[in-house]
Motif scaffolding. Structure first.
Motif, mmCIF file in Angstrom:
data_model
loop_
_atom_site.group_PDB
_atom_site.id
_atom_site.type_symbol
_atom_site.label_atom_id
_atom_site.label_comp_id
_atom_site.label_asym_id
_atom_site.label_seq_id
_atom_site.Cartn_x
_atom_site.Cartn_y
_atom_site.Cartn_z
ATOM 1 N N LYS A 1 3.263 -10.172 9.992
ATOM 2 C CA LYS A 1 4.027 -9.404 8.611
ATOM 3 C C LYS A 1 2.847 -8.911 7.806
ATOM 4 O O LYS A 1 2.245 -10.687 7.009
ATOM 5 C CB LYS A 1 4.913 -9.690 8.449
ATOM 6 C CG LYS A 1 5.865 -10.164 9.447
ATOM 7 C CD LYS A 1 6.872 -8.599 9.704
ATOM 8 C CE LYS A 1 7.780 -8.904 11.666
ATOM 9 N NZ LYS A 1 7.707 -7.004 11.573
ATOM 10 N N GLU A 2 2.790 -8.317 6.948
ATOM 11 C CA GLU A 2 1.894 -7.738 5.562
ATOM 12 C C GLU A 2 2.375 -6.503 5.025
ATOM 13 O O GLU A 2 2.101 -5.399 5.555
ATOM 14 C CB GLU A 2 0.216 -7.622 6.213
ATOM 15 C CG GLU A 2 -0.819 -8.210 4.989
ATOM 16 C CD GLU A 2 0.111 -7.993 3.547
ATOM 17 O OE1 GLU A 2 0.479 -6.055 3.487
ATOM 18 O OE2 GLU A 2 -0.117 -8.792 2.939
ATOM 19 N N PRO A 3 3.339 -6.694 4.297
ATOM 20 C CA PRO A 3 3.967 -5.271 4.102
ATOM 21 C C PRO A 3 3.367 -4.720 3.416
ATOM 22 O O PRO A 3 3.296 -3.270 3.568
ATOM 23 C CB PRO A 3 5.276 -5.997 2.718
ATOM 24 C CG PRO A 3 5.699 -7.514 3.828
ATOM 25 C CD PRO A 3 4.245 -7.773 4.143
ATOM 26 N N GLU A 4 2.416 -5.117 2.371
ATOM 27 C CA GLU A 4 1.793 -3.975 1.572
ATOM 28 C C GLU A 4 0.547 -3.274 2.840
ATOM 29 O O GLU A 4 0.722 -1.986 2.185
ATOM 30 C CB GLU A 4 1.020 -5.007 0.595
ATOM 31 C CG GLU A 4 0.239 -4.135 -0.163
ATOM 32 C CD GLU A 4 -0.780 -4.795 -1.506
ATOM 33 O OE1 GLU A 4 -1.372 -4.057 -2.441
ATOM 34 O OE2 GLU A 4 -0.673 -6.142 -1.480
ATOM 35 N N PHE A 5 0.253 -3.779 3.229
ATOM 36 C CA PHE A 5 -1.051 -2.796 5.136
ATOM 37 C C PHE A 5 -0.505 -2.227 5.700
ATOM 38 O O PHE A 5 -0.561 -0.922 5.681
ATOM 39 C CB PHE A 5 -1.710 -3.635 5.419
ATOM 40 C CG PHE A 5 -3.163 -4.355 4.616
ATOM 41 C CD1 PHE A 5 -3.761 -2.908 4.352
ATOM 42 C CD2 PHE A 5 -3.665 -5.737 4.522
ATOM 43 C CE1 PHE A 5 -5.409 -3.610 4.143
ATOM 44 C CE2 PHE A 5 -4.468 -5.994 4.135
ATOM 45 C CZ PHE A 5 -5.606 -5.348 4.097
ATOM 46 N N GLU A 6 1.196 -2.522 5.585
ATOM 47 C CA GLU A 6 2.292 -1.436 6.406
ATOM 48 C C GLU A 6 2.172 -0.144 5.519
ATOM 49 O O GLU A 6 1.889 0.788 6.540
ATOM 50 C CB GLU A 6 3.554 -2.442 6.625
ATOM 51 C CG GLU A 6 2.852 -3.418 7.851
ATOM 52 C CD GLU A 6 4.600 -4.289 7.659
ATOM 53 O OE1 GLU A 6 5.215 -3.588 8.041
ATOM 54 O OE2 GLU A 6 4.169 -5.941 7.675
ATOM 55 N N GLU A 7 2.784 -0.575 4.883
ATOM 56 C CA GLU A 7 2.741 0.881 3.862
ATOM 57 C C GLU A 7 1.519 1.546 3.415
ATOM 58 O O GLU A 7 1.291 2.843 3.593
ATOM 59 C CB GLU A 7 3.473 0.225 2.313
ATOM 60 C CG GLU A 7 3.383 1.354 1.190
ATOM 61 C CD GLU A 7 5.440 2.532 1.792
ATOM 62 O OE1 GLU A 7 5.021 2.972 1.359
ATOM 63 O OE2 GLU A 7 5.461 1.820 2.189
ATOM 64 N N ILE A 8 0.764 0.926 2.990
ATOM 65 C CA ILE A 8 -1.046 1.475 2.778
ATOM 66 C C ILE A 8 -1.415 2.682 4.013
ATOM 67 O O ILE A 8 -1.105 4.042 3.973
ATOM 68 C CB ILE A 8 -1.641 0.810 2.862
ATOM 69 C CG1 ILE A 8 -2.271 0.104 1.565
ATOM 70 C CG2 ILE A 8 -3.506 1.231 2.931
ATOM 71 C CD1 ILE A 8 -2.997 -1.122 1.022
ATOM 72 N N TYR A 9 -1.152 1.801 5.189
ATOM 73 C CA TYR A 9 -1.223 3.126 6.640
ATOM 74 C C TYR A 9 0.082 3.677 7.208
ATOM 75 O O TYR A 9 -0.270 4.859 7.689
ATOM 76 C CB TYR A 9 -2.019 2.346 7.814
ATOM 77 C CG TYR A 9 -2.783 1.632 7.026
ATOM 78 C CD1 TYR A 9 -3.743 2.565 8.293
ATOM 79 C CD2 TYR A 9 -3.531 0.314 6.968
ATOM 80 C CE1 TYR A 9 -5.106 1.645 8.123
ATOM 81 C CE2 TYR A 9 -4.763 -0.327 6.499
ATOM 82 C CZ TYR A 9 -5.025 0.444 6.698
ATOM 83 O OH TYR A 9 -6.937 -0.126 6.519
ATOM 84 N N ARG A 10 1.528 3.274 6.495
ATOM 85 C CA ARG A 10 1.949 4.723 7.540
ATOM 86 C C ARG A 10 1.955 6.136 6.081
ATOM 87 O O ARG A 10 1.725 6.800 6.460
ATOM 88 C CB ARG A 10 3.752 4.116 6.601
ATOM 89 C CG ARG A 10 3.958 3.438 7.888
ATOM 90 C CD ARG A 10 5.059 2.923 7.801
ATOM 91 N NE ARG A 10 5.799 2.213 6.828
ATOM 92 C CZ ARG A 10 5.884 1.105 7.150
ATOM 93 N NH1 ARG A 10 5.939 0.081 7.940
ATOM 94 N NH2 ARG A 10 6.233 0.109 5.857
ATOM 95 N N LYS A 11 1.149 5.058 4.494
ATOM 96 C CA LYS A 11 1.083 6.412 3.520
ATOM 97 C C LYS A 11 0.194 7.509 4.260
ATOM 98 O O LYS A 11 -0.012 8.249 3.835
ATOM 99 C CB LYS A 11 1.198 5.924 2.233
ATOM 100 C CG LYS A 11 1.586 6.943 1.197
ATOM 101 C CD LYS A 11 2.232 5.607 -0.398
ATOM 102 C CE LYS A 11 1.504 7.347 -1.265
ATOM 103 N NZ LYS A 11 1.841 6.501 -2.534
ATOM 104 N N GLY A 12 -1.069 6.205 4.441
ATOM 105 C CA GLY A 12 -2.258 6.959 4.717
ATOM 106 C C GLY A 12 -2.678 7.752 5.884
ATOM 107 O O GLY A 12 -2.665 9.077 6.064
ATOM 108 N N LEU A 13 -1.596 7.313 7.059
ATOM 109 C CA LEU A 13 -2.137 8.584 8.308
ATOM 110 C C LEU A 13 -0.750 9.365 8.088
ATOM 111 O O LEU A 13 -0.713 10.852 8.156
ATOM 112 C CB LEU A 13 -0.841 7.915 9.281
ATOM 113 C CG LEU A 13 -1.016 6.241 9.623
ATOM 114 C CD1 LEU A 13 -0.214 5.726 10.679
ATOM 115 C CD2 LEU A 13 -2.803 7.069 10.437
#
Length: 579
Positions: free
Chosen positions: A66-78
């Protein structure tokens, strides 16, 4: 570095990616890591830097990380990168587009971590992403490992029930069969190359296919796994006991991806070697890389090999390119109870010293604390950068590494380690590509021409102490040639106890951890008066800094020969020792 538990490896992976966070754009689709450029456009450069960390993050997420910040980065970036109306849209695709390469990592995420990169997207966002990825089916691809990017895209779309091309999928899978050679080896399509792309591209993607499509396509899945098992028997020779890898071929800036084949074997449930052996190799390999100065001051990976080095780069190396190395972390997908996380590291298995690899066009000799690959100089002449240095040298060693040329005007700029370098009219000429070659049970033979009117037949025979080179030369001109050994570090930020000795027909360079001696060999039939006027002499080349891939300052011991018109034979002995 402690690399034992799952958390240890997860922390290691995150420590490499964490420093990237400040460099994502506002909408997260762009990642700017430097100012140097590749041959493709800036949109593809941004997409590449954004996508490649997914090779580490996806198995991390799929394995429970789990790494919430990277999860958010990649959902937003995609979402932003695939929306034509968004200012951070990655741009339209054209034939042979670099964007197709980066679609593979995104597809990896959709297949193995959909709960992070697919499920949370809205229907409109999913449609945009699907439409963007399907562009790979609308344009031609190079006939090489690139066809497997399209395979990954199509099976990812199939897995989530979206539009894909069954026709293109089948066409590319059939195309892969034309690459297969034997003994687990492929060539990289039309280029004919046999290098790390066979391990970290063709086998890597084939095994992903085998995992995802095992029920839909059991025959191919079985075949790809069997080939990987066979390939492993030879590929293990590309590493030494400390986990160091042979620096051979293109894309060496991908660094620790060199061992990613064994990582994806674990992901696919394959054990070509016992799990402790594979764990030991992966962990030692990572440690060797992470102790080197491969990061900049902000802890961002650099283009280079053992240190930042643009001289050795290919034209397709942009600032984000080195993060292809994150493929090494494929094993993070393993469940918490997998033996990999609890077993102790084991050394390499007992290996016979010599391993002829005819389908790889190499003869690999395992010395234990270092490994040398002897090459006949077989490769595509249409290279991307430093192709001669990366394929055409006589020998490639895990500890001595190789050097790349800065010019062909001076020996010290050409840095011709493990080359027979001809000096003619103020230029250096080396083996660019061979005309004929063969791998035998005892070594390597090749026929080549460095210069019009000069033909060389080189036979290399390795043994427990080094190797012997026999060059049969036919020349239409008188000239000078230097038969060069391995480059030896003479120190950089730290002293290494360097010493050199030139004595008669030999030259030796040594330091605290290695030594190389190069000597002319005159057989018993050679008359003294044949060489008395211009005998071979030992010679030491102080090469330009930053030419060797591992060591910033080196010297190359050599023997200088006077080549006369007509046929002649010269014999050189190269003794190499790692302490």
């Amino acid at each position: 570095m402690n690399l034992h538990s799952k958390k240890d490896f997860q922390d290691c992976m995150l420590s490499i990616l964490e420093p990237l966070k400040p460099y994502y754009s506002e909408e997260k689709a762009r990642l700017t890591l430097g100012v140097t450029m590749a041959h493709y456009d800036i949109g593809a450069t941004w997409m590449e830097a954004f996508s490649r960390p997914l090779w580490g993050l996806v198995p991390f997420w799929a394995g429970g990380g789990k790494e919430p910040e990277f999860e958010e980065i990649y959902r937003k970036g995609l979402t932003a990168g695939t929306d034509e109306k968004n200012p951070e849209y990655w741009g339209e695709c054209t034939s042979f587009d670099q964007r197709f390469v980066e679609m593979a990592a995104i597809s990896y995420g959709i297949m193995f971590a959909p709960e992070v990169v697919w499920d949370p997207l809205t229907e409109a966002q999913k449609e945009n992403l699907c439409n963007y990825l399907n562009k790979i089916n609308e344009h031609p691809l190079p006939v090489c490992n690139w066809i497997l990017f399209a395979v990954l895209v199509n099976i990812a779309m199939k897995k989530v029930g979206r539009r894909y091309s069954p026709e293109m999928l089948e066409e590319y899978l059939e195309g892969l069969e034309t690459f297969y050679l034997g003994e687990g080896w492929y060539q990289d399509g039309d280029s004919g190359q046999k290098d790390y792309y066979i391990s970290f591209a063709i086998h890597f993607y084939s095994l992903i296919y085998a995992v995802i499509m095992e029920k839909d396509d059991p025959e191919r899945a079985k075949k790809y796994k069997a080939r990987a098992m066979e390939f492993a028997k030879q590929f293990i020779y590309w590493f030494d006991e400390e986990g160091e890898a042979i620096p051979f071929g293109r894309s060496l800036t991908y660094r620790f991806s060199q061992v990613s084949f064994f990582s994806v074997c674990l992901l696919a449930g394959l054990e070509p070697f016992p799990v402790p052996v594979m764990k030991g190799l992966i962990a030692r390999h990572l440690r060797t890389w992470l102790k080197r100065p491969i990061f900049d001051r902000d802890h961002v990976l650099t283009i280079g090999y053992g240190y930042p080095n643009l001289t050795m780069a290919e034209r397709y190396n942009a600032p984000g390119s080195p993060y292809w190395g994150m493929k090494v972390f494929a094993f993070l997908l393993l469940p918490d109870d997998h033996p990999f996380w609890s077993v102790e590291e084991a050394p390499l298995p007992k290996l016979a010293p010599a391993c002829p690899q005819k389908y790889a066009d190499l003869f690999v000799y395992h010395y234990g604390n270092h490994t040398t690959a002897f090459a006949p100089g077989v490769y595509s002449p249409n290279g991307h950068g430093q192709i001669v240095a990366k394929y055409g040298k006589f020998a490639y060693d895990t500890r001595f590494s190789i050097s790349v040329a800065k010019s062909c005007y001076e020996l010290h700029e050409n840095a011709p380690d493990n080359m027979l370098a001809f000096w003619i009219d103020g230029y250096v000429y080396v083996r660019r590509i061979c005309e004929e070659s063969k791998i035998t049970e005892n070594g390597v033979w090749s026929k080549w021409s460095p210069y019009p009117g000069i033909t060389v037949e080189t036979t290399i025979t390795p043994d427990a102490g080094g190797h012997t080179r026999v060059h049969k030369i036919t020349s239409e001109i008188d000239c000078v040639a230097y038969d060069c050994g391995f480059a030896v570090s003479r120190g950089d930020f730290e002293e290494v106890g360097f010493a050199e000795k030139v004595d008669g027909m030999s030259a030796q360079a040594s330091n605290e951890f290695c030594s190389c001696t190069v000597s002319a060999v005159l057989d018993e039939n050679t008359q003294v008066n044949e060489v008395a006027d211009k005998p071979p002499v030992g010679y030491m080349i102080t090469v330009d800094p930053n030419t060797n891939l591992l060591y910033t300052k080196t010297k190359i011991p050599a023997v200088k020969y006077h080549i006369r018109k007509g046929p002649q034979e010269i014999v050189t002995r190269v003794d190499a020792e790692v302490i």
